[in-house]
Design a protein around this motif. Sequence first.
Motif, mmCIF file in Angstrom:
data_model
loop_
_atom_site.group_PDB
_atom_site.id
_atom_site.type_symbol
_atom_site.label_atom_id
_atom_site.label_comp_id
_atom_site.label_asym_id
_atom_site.label_seq_id
_atom_site.Cartn_x
_atom_site.Cartn_y
_atom_site.Cartn_z
ATOM 1 N N GLU A 16 -115.486 -49.475 -69.351
ATOM 2 C CA GLU A 16 -115.231 -48.065 -69.660
ATOM 3 C C GLU A 16 -115.114 -47.855 -71.173
ATOM 4 N N ALA A 17 -114.419 -48.762 -71.858
ATOM 5 C CA ALA A 17 -114.280 -48.661 -73.314
ATOM 6 C C ALA A 17 -115.633 -48.765 -73.999
ATOM 7 N N GLU A 18 -116.468 -49.677 -73.547
ATOM 8 C CA GLU A 18 -117.787 -49.847 -74.162
ATOM 9 C C GLU A 18 -118.662 -48.614 -73.948
ATOM 10 N N LYS A 19 -118.575 -48.005 -72.769
ATOM 11 C CA LYS A 19 -119.348 -46.787 -72.508
ATOM 12 C C LYS A 19 -118.878 -45.642 -73.395
ATOM 13 N N LEU A 20 -117.574 -45.521 -73.581
ATOM 14 C CA LEU A 20 -117.053 -44.478 -74.461
ATOM 15 C C LEU A 20 -117.447 -44.729 -75.910
ATOM 16 N N LYS A 21 -117.418 -45.992 -76.331
ATOM 17 C CA LYS A 21 -117.819 -46.316 -77.705
ATOM 18 C C LYS A 21 -119.287 -45.959 -77.927
#
Length: 92
Positions: A16-21
Amino acid sequence: MRSAMAKHILVKTKDEAEKLKERLGKGDDFAKLARKHSICPSRKRDGDLGEIYPGQLLKPIEDVIFKKPLLKVHGPIKTRFGYHLVVVYFRS
């Protein structure tokens, strides 16, 4: 005393963090993503952590806040709370 100001988004998974980044890299608004996705109470303030002094936060987050370049999205940074994306916008 040194201080800094930063915003962050806290999510449960690295994916999820990578997608938001990735979305941030494409120009999505940090504040809007923080309000919608962050699980931290700071989401009510667009992810803003306010003024931060050494010793207030977890070491992995402080290392980013006090050592990494300003105005760049850093992370995902893993802590016991989840995965953080951090942007430092002021440092004295």
